[in-house]
Design an enzyme around this catalytic site. Sequence first.
Site, PDB file in Angstrom:
ATOM      1  N   ARG A 143       0.843  -1.189   0.000  1.00  0.00           N
ATOM      2  CA  ARG A 143       0.000   0.000   0.000  1.00  0.00           C
ATOM      3  C   ARG A 143       0.888   1.254   0.000  1.00  0.00           C
ATOM      4  O   ARG A 143       1.964   1.254   0.615  1.00  0.00           O
ATOM      5  CB  ARG A 143      -0.848  -0.036   1.263  1.00  0.00           C
ATOM      6  CG  ARG A 143      -1.837   1.106   1.442  1.00  0.00           C
ATOM      7  CD  ARG A 143      -2.988   1.001   0.509  1.00  0.00           C
ATOM      8  NE  ARG A 143      -4.142   1.766   0.956  1.00  0.00           N
ATOM      9  CZ  ARG A 143      -5.135   2.122   0.149  1.00  0.00           C
ATOM     10  NH1 ARG A 143      -5.133   1.758  -1.120  1.00  0.00           N
ATOM     11  NH2 ARG A 143      -6.173   2.788   0.614  1.00  0.00           N
ATOM     12  N   THR A 155      -9.262   0.899  -9.618  1.00  0.00           N
ATOM     13  CA  THR A 155      -8.500  -0.161  -9.012  1.00  0.00           C
ATOM     14  C   THR A 155      -8.595  -1.273 -10.025  1.00  0.00           C
ATOM     15  O   THR A 155      -9.474  -1.268 -10.869  1.00  0.00           O
ATOM     16  CB  THR A 155      -9.213  -0.563  -7.688  1.00  0.00           C
ATOM     17  OG1 THR A 155      -9.186   0.549  -6.813  1.00  0.00           O
ATOM     18  CG2 THR A 155      -8.578  -1.754  -7.009  1.00  0.00           C
ATOM     19  N   THR A 172      -3.922  -0.360  -7.232  1.00  0.00           N
ATOM     20  CA  THR A 172      -4.704   0.804  -7.624  1.00  0.00           C
ATOM     21  C   THR A 172      -3.889   2.091  -7.582  1.00  0.00           C
ATOM     22  O   THR A 172      -2.851   2.151  -6.916  1.00  0.00           O
ATOM     23  CB  THR A 172      -5.909   0.950  -6.670  1.00  0.00           C
ATOM     24  OG1 THR A 172      -6.766   1.986  -7.131  1.00  0.00           O
ATOM     25  CG2 THR A 172      -5.483   1.292  -5.245  1.00  0.00           C
ATOM     26  N   ASN A 198      -6.111   4.600  -6.947  1.00  0.00           N
ATOM     27  CA  ASN A 198      -7.334   5.167  -6.385  1.00  0.00           C
ATOM     28  C   ASN A 198      -8.259   5.615  -7.498  1.00  0.00           C
ATOM     29  O   ASN A 198      -8.938   4.799  -8.089  1.00  0.00           O
ATOM     30  CB  ASN A 198      -7.039   6.283  -5.373  1.00  0.00           C
ATOM     31  CG  ASN A 198      -8.253   6.555  -4.482  1.00  0.00           C
ATOM     32  OD1 ASN A 198      -9.032   5.646  -4.238  1.00  0.00           O
ATOM     33  ND2 ASN A 198      -8.401   7.762  -3.997  1.00  0.00           N
ATOM     34  N   ASP A 247      -7.800   8.200   0.571  1.00  0.00           N
ATOM     35  CA  ASP A 247      -8.330   7.058   1.336  1.00  0.00           C
ATOM     36  C   ASP A 247      -8.138   7.267   2.837  1.00  0.00           C
ATOM     37  O   ASP A 247      -8.675   6.516   3.645  1.00  0.00           O
ATOM     38  CB  ASP A 247      -7.688   5.747   0.878  1.00  0.00           C
ATOM     39  CG  ASP A 247      -8.453   5.132  -0.292  1.00  0.00           C
ATOM     40  OD1 ASP A 247      -9.556   5.614  -0.578  1.00  0.00           O
ATOM     41  OD2 ASP A 247      -7.951   4.179  -0.913  1.00  0.00           O
ATOM     42  N   SER A 258      -7.900   0.759   3.207  1.00  0.00           N
ATOM     43  CA  SER A 258      -8.343   0.371   1.869  1.00  0.00           C
ATOM     44  C   SER A 258      -9.547  -0.557   1.965  1.00  0.00           C
ATOM     45  O   SER A 258      -9.860  -1.087   3.032  1.00  0.00           O
ATOM     46  CB  SER A 258      -7.185  -0.353   1.180  1.00  0.00           C
ATOM     47  OG  SER A 258      -7.624  -0.985   0.009  1.00  0.00           O
ATOM     48  N   SER A 259     -10.201  -0.762   0.834  1.00  0.00           N
ATOM     49  CA  SER A 259     -11.286  -1.756   0.762  1.00  0.00           C
ATOM     50  C   SER A 259     -10.898  -2.935  -0.125  1.00  0.00           C
ATOM     51  O   SER A 259     -11.737  -3.792  -0.425  1.00  0.00           O
ATOM     52  CB  SER A 259     -12.544  -1.110   0.189  1.00  0.00           C
ATOM     53  OG  SER A 259     -12.982  -0.086   1.030  1.00  0.00           O
ATOM     54  N   GLY A 268     -13.730   0.675  -5.330  1.00  0.00           N
ATOM     55  CA  GLY A 268     -13.818   1.325  -4.015  1.00  0.00           C
ATOM     56  C   GLY A 268     -14.419   0.389  -2.974  1.00  0.00           C
ATOM     57  O   GLY A 268     -14.169  -0.821  -2.993  1.00  0.00           O
TER      58      GLY A 268
HETATM   59  N1  GLY Z   1      -8.408   3.208  -3.291  1.00  0.00           N
HETATM   60  C1  GLY Z   1      -9.502   2.378  -2.973  1.00  0.00           C
HETATM   61  C2  GLY Z   1      -9.206   1.433  -1.874  1.00  0.00           C
HETATM   62  O1  GLY Z   1      -8.049   1.153  -1.605  1.00  0.00           O
HETATM   63  O2  GLY Z   1     -10.118   0.967  -1.250  1.00  0.00           O
END
Ligand code: GLY
Length: 575
Positions: A104, A384, A402, A404, A426, A455-456, A478
């Site tokens: 990340r 993403t 990603t 984003n 985020d 993050s998701s 997202g």
């Molecule tokens: N940038 C979207 C996520 O990491 O959830």
Amino acid sequence: MKARMAERISSLKVMAFAAAMLCLALAVSAREPVSAKHAMAASNHPIASAVGAEIMKKGGNAVDAAIATGFALAVVYPEAGNIGGGGFMVIRMADGRSIAIDYREMAPAAATRDIYLNEKGDVISGEGGPVTGYRASGVPGTVAGFELAFKKYGSGKLKWAELVEPARKLAAEGYVLSRRLAELFKAYSSRLENYEDSKRIFLNGGEYFEPGDRLVQKDLAATLERIRDKGAEGFYQGTTAKLIADDMARNNGLITLDDLKNYKAVERKPIEGSYRGSKIISMPPPSSGGIVLVQVLNMLERHDLRSLGHNSADKYHLLIEAMKRAFADRAELLGDPDFNDVPTEQLIDKSYAAQRAKSISKGKATPSSELGAGIQVGNEPQDTTHYSVVDKDGNVVSNTYTTNNLYGSAVTAKGTGIILNDEMDDFASKPGVPNIFGLVQGEFNAVGPGKRPLSSMTPTIVLRPDGSFWFEVGARGGPRIISASLQTVINVIDHGMDLEDAVNAPRVHHQWLPDEVIYEPYGMSPDTIKILESYGHKFASSPRSIASATAVGIDKEGYRLGVVDKRADGAAVGY
Ligand code: GLY
């Protein structure tokens, strides 16, 4: 029937390989998963999938193929494929080891808590804020993550340079733009045209590209050459790092040479849960994906979803209520585990789910305003891309990465060809105020130097009750990534769908706040909506697509299966 299927499968493979060889853009779809004897790579671009399949044909394993696919996507799928962003890789080795690699993005040292607030205390929009421009980027993690994966889990049969070279070649020689990619550049021109190199490279200097034009990325080819020859050092130090840091310094950006030099990808303990006897392996914080996924599954396991039926109001009611509760926990309790005491084990415990699910009433929605986090503690057009690889030995890689937003911060660092992320959005720029995905988040996810934003992303691997690899899935979109991955798991395990149907079936999304159910066009009958409204559920004013997933699996006969969501471009390519 079988012969026809085999013919269709092999023609799909040939078409996808041909697309790679001839650099033609092509969308490939199938009503059943694409299937192959040995190995499979599935991604949002057929060329990138073909690169991955080719690497495995040359003797590389799934990790090698995932790295090569990831580099290729950075060239052929610039809206999300990247080396200027970051992500998560979940690996299951055929010998039973499960691995989670966190690459990340990291907040630069200069990123303090209120950096994105103006003098009135509001979140800055546009240049200077967390979404667009030079201050929106976290320190990219992709190249470090790929190098870590290669050194520890690669086959050892192929050299790093062999994994980067296909991408370098694609950047240097170009590839033919599909209608979608050409139109997407135009659609995002109001963001991209503000940054010199973004305009020059992706908007053809302002003339725009047409479908069928060839996109050559010379700067990116030179950057990839340095990465090919020097590994991660070719990105985080030397010419590339200097080009990024100088451009940042000229434009009031945050990332410095030291930030780049100090970046590290890290291995974390994967989230492990179970659902009706199947093992679930997914990504831990700083992604919320694995925890929310397992939490919802734990709440649902107490109900017989199969007999409620896939599209029934009562099944949706349970699903929505469980999502609300897990997303409420996400908002307050999740963030970078290196900076916060995230109660991971407690959140994924089945007894916590039992307690949390007690407040779900039959036929009655709980308003989100009545739900907060269930534990008291000391205190996503978004983009993403997910891709999936399985090799001949049964090693599996589930990778989501990603920048984003589509095209990240819209900045291409001068002279590098690298689109930089806007992952700083985020974070909770102002805790309690929604970000671009409408996600309301708390103090745990406030901005801080060296922190990684929540993050998701939900790269997830599912094992059969006998312990063998069944399928893996992940998505783009997202927070809706979690819903897409979750409902694919439920569709296979509860509703007995094959992977193709499971990925493509209509789905719903609820993220606690705003208190509304998002549903898909043609995804829910008016009668079902009426029943759910009578329970107290509120619906978004109009339906919209909910994320897009990619998956691979191995069927009982050992065939490798690959699926790319009908909601997105891409192809699965096997051999
Ligand atoms: N940038 C979207 C996520 O990491 O959830």
